[in-house]
Design a protein around this motif. Structure first.
Motif, PDB file in Angstrom:
ATOM      1  N   SER A 102      21.466 -28.697  50.671  1.00 14.94           N
ATOM      2  CA  SER A 102      20.647 -28.458  49.488  1.00 14.94           C
ATOM      3  C   SER A 102      19.805 -27.199  49.683  1.00 14.94           C
ATOM      4  O   SER A 102      19.456 -26.823  50.803  1.00 14.94           O
ATOM      5  N   LYS A 103      19.497 -26.530  48.582  1.00 18.86           N
ATOM      6  CA  LYS A 103      18.707 -25.297  48.609  1.00 18.86           C
ATOM      7  C   LYS A 103      17.250 -25.638  48.350  1.00 18.86           C
ATOM      8  O   LYS A 103      16.920 -26.313  47.377  1.00 18.86           O
ATOM      9  N   LEU A 104      16.378 -25.183  49.237  1.00 22.06           N
ATOM     10  CA  LEU A 104      14.946 -25.437  49.080  1.00 22.06           C
ATOM     11  C   LEU A 104      14.359 -24.566  47.981  1.00 22.06           C
ATOM     12  O   LEU A 104      14.819 -23.449  47.737  1.00 22.06           O
ATOM     13  N   SER A 105      13.310 -25.061  47.343  1.00 22.69           N
ATOM     14  CA  SER A 105      12.599 -24.270  46.344  1.00 22.69           C
ATOM     15  C   SER A 105      11.550 -23.409  47.034  1.00 22.69           C
ATOM     16  O   SER A 105      11.204 -23.618  48.201  1.00 22.69           O
ATOM     17  N   GLY A 106      11.030 -22.424  46.317  1.00 17.33           N
ATOM     18  CA  GLY A 106       9.976 -21.581  46.838  1.00 17.33           C
ATOM     19  C   GLY A 106      10.484 -20.293  47.458  1.00 17.33           C
ATOM     20  O   GLY A 106      11.655 -19.938  47.353  1.00 17.33           O
ATOM     21  N   THR A 107       9.588 -19.613  48.145  1.00 11.88           N
ATOM     22  CA  THR A 107       9.906 -18.350  48.806  1.00 11.88           C
ATOM     23  C   THR A 107       9.260 -18.330  50.196  1.00 11.88           C
ATOM     24  O   THR A 107       8.323 -19.087  50.470  1.00 11.88           O
ATOM     25  N   SER A 108       9.748 -17.448  51.058  1.00 10.34           N
ATOM     26  CA  SER A 108       9.147 -17.305  52.381  1.00 10.34           C
ATOM     27  C   SER A 108       7.787 -16.617  52.265  1.00 10.34           C
ATOM     28  O   SER A 108       7.605 -15.707  51.450  1.00 10.34           O
ATOM     29  N   GLN A 109       6.849 -17.051  53.074  1.00 11.86           N
ATOM     30  CA  GLN A 109       5.511 -16.455  53.124  1.00 11.86           C
ATOM     31  C   GLN A 109       5.456 -15.510  54.317  1.00 11.86           C
ATOM     32  O   GLN A 109       5.287 -15.937  55.458  1.00 11.86           O
ATOM     33  N   LEU A 110       5.644 -14.225  54.050  1.00 11.79           N
ATOM     34  CA  LEU A 110       5.766 -13.251  55.132  1.00 11.79           C
ATOM     35  C   LEU A 110       4.434 -12.647  55.539  1.00 11.79           C
ATOM     36  O   LEU A 110       4.375 -11.866  56.501  1.00 11.79           O
ATOM     37  N   ALA A 111       3.370 -12.976  54.823  1.00 17.20           N
ATOM     38  CA  ALA A 111       2.026 -12.530  55.190  1.00 17.20           C
ATOM     39  C   ALA A 111       1.116 -13.753  55.223  1.00 17.20           C
ATOM     40  O   ALA A 111       0.203 -13.892  54.411  1.00 17.20           O
ATOM     41  N   PRO A 112       1.358 -14.674  56.163  1.00 15.34           N
ATOM     42  CA  PRO A 112       0.654 -15.959  56.140  1.00 15.34           C
ATOM     43  C   PRO A 112      -0.830 -15.848  56.436  1.00 15.34           C
ATOM     44  O   PRO A 112      -1.269 -15.015  57.228  1.00 15.34           O
ATOM     45  N   GLN A 113      -1.585 -16.722  55.789  1.00 15.68           N
ATOM     46  CA  GLN A 113      -3.006 -16.894  56.070  1.00 15.68           C
ATOM     47  C   GLN A 113      -3.183 -18.216  56.806  1.00 15.68           C
ATOM     48  O   GLN A 113      -2.234 -18.963  57.020  1.00 15.68           O
TER      49      GLN A 113
END
Length: 320
Positions: A102-113
């Motif tokens: 299955s494909k996850l929703s959302g996007t990668s967070q490449l500048a995490p806090q």
């Protein structure tokens, strides 16, 4: 996730009827990553991810796919493998093992806090606990044995200083693995590659971990160290960002408290996590495989991190 093996829509159309997903309508390659051939596929039932495994074989793959299914069934946010009409999670495509998840929703967070790091820490702890009763045992295939076997193959490409660093770190990690402290570390299935691009977010809410194909049984602390060394650093320098470090460790500790042995082992594990990726990136850089859309990662990034972790002695949980 690169593309080593090409798959056309016609290939997919002939292969898909065994899965309960309806007709395939589109396929497109995924450019990131370096191990397998990966594609987004559209079907009548929705979007999924197709992976063709370039290194792992049919005997090894049940560990990864059944682990993902095990975790998904226990509420951990991971892609769920799709079985075919015979109940198989892994089926040959283009003569190689392949799976649909299955494909996850959302996007990668490449500048995490710090808030993102806390979400990752809590979910990582829940993943470790949820996998405790997983019945299949398979070692981390990029663990100490692989380091010992692979380092001699790349020494010729390194400067004198880096040859010495690689030789000394293999010796250090070999010796540490024999200590009572290491033997006391809690262990089980780990992700082992939980970088920023392997986690999805919707705003500040974590929606899932993916790309489990480096998973194996190792110490949980090694998994935490791998994650810290990517999520909680300044990418230009490799220096630890302590607010992010503390946020991730506190959230993990809240779910699965760290042990005294883990406190002692923290610096060696940060070094081990840095060394594993320095070595693999050196290997991939100097001994590349052909692949569409593949650009090897720069090995100097993790060399820099390894040197920093050797030079400093951070505490595991500075808020304690």
């Amino acid at each position: 996730m690169a593309v080593f093996t090409s798959v056309s829509l016609q290939d997919l159309t002939q292969w898909m009827p065994q899965f309960p997903l309806g007709k395939a309508t589109a396929i497109r390659g995924i450019a990131s990553g370096i191990e397998n051939s990966n594609f987004f596929i559209d079907t009548e039932k929705g979007e999924y991810v197709l992976t063709i495994f370039e290194n792992l074989n049919f005997e090894q793959l049940p560990f990864y796919l059944k682990l993902m299914r095990h975790l998904a069934d226990r509420g951990v946010l991971v892609p769920a493998p799709i079985a075919n009409q015979n109940g198989e999670l892994c089926v040959a495509l283009q003569g190689k093992p392949a799976a649909i998840v299955s494909k996850l929703s959302g996007t990668s967070q490449l500048a995490p806090q710090a808030v993102h790091c806390a979400e990752v820490g809590a979910m990582l702890a829940r993943m470790h606990l949820a996998a405790q009763d997983f019945s299949i045992r398979q070692p981390n295939l990029r663990g100490l044995t692989w380091w010992q076997e692979t380092a001699p193959k790349v020494l010729e490409f390194l400067s004198d200083d880096n040859r010495r660093l690689m030789h000394e770190e293999v010796a250090f990690q070999t010796a540490f693995a024999a200590t009572d402290t290491y033997q006391a570390l809690q262990n089980g299935p780990v992700h082992a590659d939980l970088f920023r691009n392997n986690v999805m977010f919707d705003g500040e809410k974590l929606t899932g971990f993916f790309d489990f194909y480096f998973a194996g049984c190792d110490t949980w602390l090694f998994d935490v160290a791998v994650t810290i060394n990517d999520w909680c650093i300044d990418l230009e320098t490799g220096v630890l960002d302590m607010p992010r470090v503390d946020a991730m460790l506190a959230a993990y500790h809240e779910v699965r408290p760290f042990t005294q042995a883990e406190q002692i082992a923290w610096q060696p594990m940060l070094r081990a996590a840095a060394f594993r990726f320095w070595l693999s990136r050196v290997f991939d850089f100097y001994k590349p495989r052909d692949a569409e859309m593949l650009t090897p990662h720069d090995p100097t990034h993790f060399e820099r991190i390894l040197r920093l972790r050797i030079a400093s002695a951070p505490t595991l949980f500075s808020s304690n």
